[in-house]
Design an enzyme around this catalytic site. Sequence first.
Site, PDB file in Angstrom:
ATOM      1  N   GLN A 101       0.848  -1.195   0.000  1.00  0.00           N
ATOM      2  CA  GLN A 101       0.000   0.000   0.000  1.00  0.00           C
ATOM      3  C   GLN A 101       0.884   1.245   0.000  1.00  0.00           C
ATOM      4  OE1 GLN A 101      -2.220   1.690   3.346  1.00  0.00           O
ATOM      5  NE2 GLN A 101      -4.114   1.234   2.228  1.00  0.00           N
ATOM      6  N   HIS A 178      -3.147   4.279  -1.671  1.00  0.00           N
ATOM      7  CA  HIS A 178      -3.932   4.674  -0.490  1.00  0.00           C
ATOM      8  C   HIS A 178      -4.625   6.007  -0.792  1.00  0.00           C
ATOM      9  CE1 HIS A 178      -5.414   5.117   3.455  1.00  0.00           C
ATOM     10  NE2 HIS A 178      -4.359   4.751   4.156  1.00  0.00           N
ATOM     11  N   TYR A 183      -5.872  11.093   4.159  1.00  0.00           N
ATOM     12  CA  TYR A 183      -4.485  11.335   3.762  1.00  0.00           C
ATOM     13  C   TYR A 183      -4.446  12.122   2.444  1.00  0.00           C
ATOM     14  CZ  TYR A 183      -3.556   8.227   7.648  1.00  0.00           C
ATOM     15  OH  TYR A 183      -3.516   7.675   8.903  1.00  0.00           O
ATOM     16  N   ARG A 322      -8.367  -5.798  12.489  1.00  0.00           N
ATOM     17  CA  ARG A 322      -8.087  -6.180  13.876  1.00  0.00           C
ATOM     18  C   ARG A 322      -8.220  -7.680  14.122  1.00  0.00           C
ATOM     19  NH1 ARG A 322     -12.369  -2.205  15.926  1.00  0.00           N
ATOM     20  NH2 ARG A 322     -13.014  -2.612  13.791  1.00  0.00           N
TER      21      ARG A 322
END
EC number: 1.3.1.-
Length: 367
Positions: A101, A178, A183, A322
């Site tokens: 990524q 990404h 971002y 997660r």
Amino acid sequence: MSSTAPLLTPYKMGRFDLSHRVVLAPLTRQRSYGNVPQPHAILYYQQRTTKGGLLIAEATGISDTAQGYKDTPGIWTKEQVEAWKPIVDGVHAKGGIFFCQIWHVGRVSNNTFQPNGQAPISSTNKSLKPAVRANGIDVATFSTPRRLETDEIPFVVNDYRVAARNAIEAGFDGVEIHGAHGYLIDQFLKDQVNDRSDKYGGSLENRCRFALEVVQAVTDEIGADKVGIRLSPFASYSEAADSNPEALGLYMANALNKFGILYCHMVEPRMVKLGEKFETPHSLRPIRDAFKGTFIAAGGYNKEDGNKAVSTGYTDLVAYGRLFLSNPDLPERFEIDAPLNKYNRETFYISDPVIGYTDYPFLPSDV
């Protein structure tokens, strides 16, 4: 649970034969000291590799201005490229498919992370308010960004192109651009951030221009069959929201079709904040239906949700963060309906090369 559960069925993603649809989501772990990937990452990624499984590496900086967090990896120097090679080899040795990524944080940074202490670059000069870090403890402060001049933008686009080439040199099977979570690319896409008056601001088409120039450059460099992108039109991370996320997502899906890229990886509307699920009337379905390549959905999925999403055609693949972090053998656990390890948020971002990183237990071998 039999292996015919939808998540555990094979899938052909371009030239890649996936044995199942459980994808390792890109996860920042902050254990790449001095922005160089470390040998301990070999074990971490290998643990989460299955033959024919797709893994997306943690967000990896494209240049010396791309950083905003301690000890995140990069791929702009020869040293970094060389450091990635044994990690990629480790995944390939177990038959995995590995994408890098590529990432620029834009204004989600401060001058301590920047070369010569300069201001972070962005689409805007609006600064972010201080924010609690994802660990829930540290408060991050952000420097006022410097708005990129129109004639500087091609140089940033080129940084993505070079990073993609470097990723292929390091042995990765492809790259994920990404474009999510507030971002740099998202700072151009979202109308709550982008306040430009040049060809990169204003209309939806103009706000998407930078993202699509990056896609063009990367596909020209390494081939569209090795390129994916991650987008989060509905999210508002780092004060990056959009007034019409559906329109943004649909415009991007249709524009991406023209490049024939391999996949589009979208974050669920319910994931407005990191790690928190919300009820929402929004759906990725119209965007998924518009995009012609492989579709990956991410954001708060459990096994049941994931199976349903695949069986109903809502998505092709599901990315798990997660749960995969805390269960290195997640596909196997899904297959035999085994209980899952609980994740410990307090060790997500510590620097320890083992604790909270490679010490989550596997199922006993006799299960």
